[in-house]
Design a protein around this motif. Sequence first.
Motif, PDB file in Angstrom:
ATOM      1  N   TYR A  44     118.815  33.567 149.571  1.00  8.81           N
ATOM      2  CA  TYR A  44     119.140  34.890 149.366  1.00  8.81           C
ATOM      3  C   TYR A  44     119.871  35.038 148.068  1.00  8.81           C
ATOM      4  N   GLN A  45     120.773  34.037 147.673  1.00  7.96           N
ATOM      5  CA  GLN A  45     121.439  34.054 146.550  1.00  7.96           C
ATOM      6  C   GLN A  45     120.496  33.831 145.332  1.00  7.96           C
ATOM      7  N   ALA A  46     119.127  32.949 145.620  1.00 11.50           N
ATOM      8  CA  ALA A  46     118.424  32.974 144.622  1.00 11.50           C
ATOM      9  C   ALA A  46     117.407  34.058 144.237  1.00 11.50           C
ATOM     10  N   GLU A  47     117.376  35.059 145.252  1.00  8.66           N
ATOM     11  CA  GLU A  47     116.884  36.509 145.145  1.00  8.66           C
ATOM     12  C   GLU A  47     117.793  37.152 144.218  1.00  8.66           C
ATOM     13  N   GLY A  48     118.953  36.863 144.121  1.00  7.72           N
ATOM     14  CA  GLY A  48     119.777  37.464 143.345  1.00  7.72           C
ATOM     15  C   GLY A  48     120.459  38.583 144.049  1.00  7.72           C
ATOM     16  N   ILE A  49     121.621  39.194 143.688  1.00  5.04           N
ATOM     17  CA  ILE A  49     122.514  40.142 144.530  1.00  5.04           C
ATOM     18  C   ILE A  49     121.784  41.469 144.522  1.00  5.04           C
ATOM     19  N   GLU A  50     120.980  41.676 143.550  1.00  6.67           N
ATOM     20  CA  GLU A  50     120.258  42.969 143.516  1.00  6.67           C
ATOM     21  C   GLU A  50     118.926  42.966 144.592  1.00  6.67           C
ATOM     22  N   GLY A  51     118.699  41.698 144.655  1.00  7.28           N
ATOM     23  CA  GLY A  51     117.303  41.379 145.547  1.00  7.28           C
ATOM     24  C   GLY A  51     117.787  40.919 146.699  1.00  7.28           C
ATOM     25  N   LEU A  52     118.883  40.679 147.206  1.00  6.75           N
ATOM     26  CA  LEU A  52     119.208  40.140 148.488  1.00  6.75           C
ATOM     27  C   LEU A  52     119.093  41.330 149.652  1.00  6.75           C
ATOM     28  N   SER A  53     119.369  42.495 149.435  1.00  5.59           N
ATOM     29  CA  SER A  53     119.381  43.374 150.597  1.00  5.59           C
ATOM     30  C   SER A  53     117.807  43.798 150.713  1.00  5.59           C
ATOM     31  N   GLU A  54     117.070  43.720 149.734  1.00  4.48           N
ATOM     32  CA  GLU A  54     115.733  43.955 149.839  1.00  4.48           C
ATOM     33  C   GLU A  54     114.892  42.799 150.525  1.00  4.48           C
ATOM     34  N   PHE A  55     115.462  41.602 150.169  1.00  4.64           N
ATOM     35  CA  PHE A  55     114.734  40.355 150.849  1.00  4.64           C
ATOM     36  C   PHE A  55     114.929  40.321 152.330  1.00  4.64           C
ATOM     37  N   HIS A  56     116.419  40.625 152.442  1.00  3.17           N
ATOM     38  CA  HIS A  56     116.745  40.515 153.827  1.00  3.17           C
ATOM     39  C   HIS A  56     116.170  41.183 154.774  1.00  3.17           C
ATOM     40  N   LEU A  57     115.633  42.551 154.266  1.00  2.00           N
ATOM     41  CA  LEU A  57     114.673  43.648 155.176  1.00  2.00           C
ATOM     42  C   LEU A  57     113.323  42.817 155.522  1.00  2.00           C
ATOM     43  N   TYR A  58     112.849  42.111 154.710  1.00  2.00           N
ATOM     44  CA  TYR A  58     111.556  41.233 154.936  1.00  2.00           C
ATOM     45  C   TYR A  58     112.165  40.110 155.812  1.00  2.00           C
ATOM     46  N   VAL A  59     113.153  39.709 155.857  1.00  2.00           N
ATOM     47  CA  VAL A  59     113.526  38.569 156.604  1.00  2.00           C
ATOM     48  C   VAL A  59     113.790  38.952 157.988  1.00  2.00           C
ATOM     49  N   CYS A  60     114.381  40.290 158.201  1.00  2.00           N
ATOM     50  CA  CYS A  60     114.332  40.980 159.536  1.00  2.00           C
ATOM     51  C   CYS A  60     113.117  41.376 160.193  1.00  2.00           C
ATOM     52  N   ALA A  61     112.289  41.596 159.322  1.00  2.00           N
ATOM     53  CA  ALA A  61     110.880  41.944 159.856  1.00  2.00           C
ATOM     54  C   ALA A  61     110.328  40.737 160.271  1.00  2.00           C
ATOM     55  N   ALA A  62     110.328  39.687 159.448  1.00  2.00           N
ATOM     56  CA  ALA A  62     109.531  38.351 160.147  1.00  2.00           C
ATOM     57  C   ALA A  62     110.498  37.879 161.362  1.00  2.00           C
ATOM     58  N   PHE A  63     111.800  38.051 161.472  1.00  2.00           N
ATOM     59  CA  PHE A  63     112.461  37.523 162.580  1.00  2.00           C
ATOM     60  C   PHE A  63     112.069  38.242 163.878  1.00  2.00           C
ATOM     61  N   LEU A  64     111.950  39.625 163.920  1.00  2.00           N
ATOM     62  CA  LEU A  64     111.291  40.368 164.862  1.00  2.00           C
ATOM     63  C   LEU A  64     110.049  40.127 165.436  1.00  2.00           C
ATOM     64  N   VAL A  65     109.220  40.000 164.323  1.00  2.00           N
ATOM     65  CA  VAL A  65     107.783  39.815 164.555  1.00  2.00           C
ATOM     66  C   VAL A  65     107.628  38.494 165.279  1.00  2.00           C
ATOM     67  N   LYS A  66     108.376  37.398 164.931  1.00  2.00           N
ATOM     68  CA  LYS A  66     108.571  35.938 165.650  1.00  2.00           C
ATOM     69  C   LYS A  66     108.477  36.321 167.207  1.00  2.00           C
ATOM     70  N   TRP A  67     109.101  37.009 167.875  1.00  2.00           N
ATOM     71  CA  TRP A  67     109.387  37.070 169.239  1.00  2.00           C
ATOM     72  C   TRP A  67     108.265  38.263 169.662  1.00  2.00           C
ATOM     73  N   SER A  68     107.429  38.612 169.076  1.00  2.00           N
ATOM     74  CA  SER A  68     106.361  39.854 169.418  1.00  2.00           C
ATOM     75  C   SER A  68     105.944  39.497 170.678  1.00  2.00           C
ATOM     76  N   ALA A  69     105.080  38.139 170.899  1.00  2.00           N
ATOM     77  CA  ALA A  69     104.454  38.186 172.236  1.00  2.00           C
ATOM     78  C   ALA A  69     105.381  38.331 173.292  1.00  2.00           C
ATOM     79  N   GLU A  70     106.489  37.790 173.042  1.00  2.00           N
ATOM     80  CA  GLU A  70     107.539  37.677 174.472  1.00  2.00           C
ATOM     81  C   GLU A  70     107.876  39.412 174.529  1.00  2.00           C
ATOM     82  N   LEU A  71     108.249  40.029 173.425  1.00  2.00           N
ATOM     83  CA  LEU A  71     108.597  41.490 173.636  1.00  2.00           C
ATOM     84  C   LEU A  71     107.718  42.391 174.044  1.00  2.00           C
ATOM     85  N   LYS A  72     106.481  42.037 173.986  1.00  2.00           N
ATOM     86  CA  LYS A  72     105.507  42.978 174.280  1.00  2.00           C
ATOM     87  C   LYS A  72     105.279  43.013 175.580  1.00  2.00           C
ATOM     88  N   LYS A  73     105.811  41.857 176.445  1.00  2.00           N
ATOM     89  CA  LYS A  73     105.575  41.778 177.800  1.00  2.00           C
ATOM     90  C   LYS A  73     106.720  42.595 178.625  1.00  2.00           C
TER      91      LYS A  73
END
Lengths: 373, 208
Positions: free
Chosen positions: A297-326
């Motif tokens: 996150y810090q390597a992304e820079g303070i300006e990039g942090l919240s932008e990158f976090h959005l994609y981390v959240c997306a990856a995090f959610l999709v990780k459980w996709s198979a379970e969630l869909k059931k």
Amino acid sequence: MSNTISIKNPQAVRSNSSSETNGLSGSPGRPKSAESKMLGDVAELNSKAIRFKKFEALLECAVVDMEQLKKLSWMGVPEEIRHTVWKLLMGYLPSNSKSRDDILKKKRGEYLEYVHQQFFEGKSSLDQALVHQIHIDILRTNASIPLYQNTIIQESLERILYIWAIRHPASGYVQGINDLATPFFQVFLQSYVPLEDVERVDVLRISQDSLNEVESDTFWCLTRLLDGIQDNYTHAQPGIQRQIARLKELINRIDAQLYAHFQSEGVEFIQFAFRWMNCLLMRELPLKSTIRMWDSYQAEGIEGLSEFHLYVCAAFLVKWSAELKKMEFQDIIQFLQSCPTATWGDRDIELLLSEAFMWKSLFGSSPNHLKPS
Amino acid sequence: MSKDDEYDYLFKVVLIGDSGVGKSNLLSRFTRNEFNLDSKSTIGVEFATRTIQVDGKTIKAQIWDTAGQERYRAITSAYYRGAVGALLVYDITKMSSYENVNRWLKELRDHADSNIQIMLVGNKSDLKHARAVATEESKTFAADNGLTFIETSALDSSNVEPAFQKILTEIYRVVSNNALKAGESAGGPSLSGGKAIVIDASQPAPVE
């Protein structure tokens, strides 16, 4: 009476298959002889040593090449030098090594002055509602980690949050900011007890001067972090609302089936993703995993942090996709309230980060992809 | 996962009140019989369910636990929508949490259905030595404002079960009365304002 009093983290109860991949041996599933496992371990140690040398070489330069440092840090920072690297990445320490000592001295002095100004008249002169809110939250911050049970540490964190809140009246203290202070605090404190497990360290053995330094360094780095995401915490929390709306659009693009399933079950993103944004996923991950995640996150820079976090959240959610869909509504919400991450290690985080990086590369530079078709 | 839940009614109930009064522990005591001394502060909302019996009917309570801090109100008020019951919790050892009850009532008036059943809950009754709010005072206040009132302890579990039982029973009475008044069963019982409070889980999901 059948009352149960449990003080354990409910997340710790669930096991996770991904724990098997946490060891040093790579490619799970393929049986390996003891010999080839050992060779694998040696290779891993070697690559760690090489990375460490690269960091050392960078840090020894009179002026640190920040681009190089970011690049290296994205892949994870060795624990021994993390405190220095983080201070550089947060822009708290200057890249020029000559002026570093002076700046540290000045900043630490400034912070101690703030503390003096606020606290010299005693606790009765403070904003009592604010003191109370921070106090009850600090008592329940990382309660399962012994370090945070220590009164000296708790008071230190309370001062940091109080002073930050007083100096940022537009948002003031918002619950969850307490969590965000702890990775800095823990990493900086670790540098004073390099050979010990900082989570179980005997605080009384650390000098007051050292503790003051940790406190002020944490204050300044937390301040910088929050500068980049302040509208997450102002009235009606517009930063978070915006992030949640974007997450929803993003999921519609990358996992339309999951998106449709949530729609049909009446699951709203704000019901689970609010906390993800408010605490930068810290409530969903073990603290050590958060620390590893913050290297990137810090390597992304303070300006990039919240932008990158959005994609981390997306990856995090999709990780459980198979379970969630059931699942149906209430199971989805309850699953997402306590995702099975208690056994996550660096490898799980690194996989998550690289998935996020991939989504960001695919969608980040071409916002039209985000528009629902 | 859980298709085990056959129920006659599904009621949404919200837990509101100042930060640190014990909302999350009331919820975990009622739904899982657990008390957690160091549960983290609630961020946004959290959710749990439990099914109970009232008058031979199976009632599923869907309980939403909200964050207590002022800053979160703009967000959490969205969760009052569709709620048919509210537990307004204060801490009997903390006067300010009782004084804020009026502000919370206003929140409900502004954001919730006007027929919402409200129960005033004085929590932490185990801390007798530290009591700051007299039972009689709360009782009078509750009566004056048309609220039911109970004192609970999520820690020693006293009155937690009765509190939820009571509010769910009250909701059930209102709902079944309204259903009678409304005449026949066509759309299931509903509160005035047209909000359906019975959610039929067997409904087929819309196809994308």
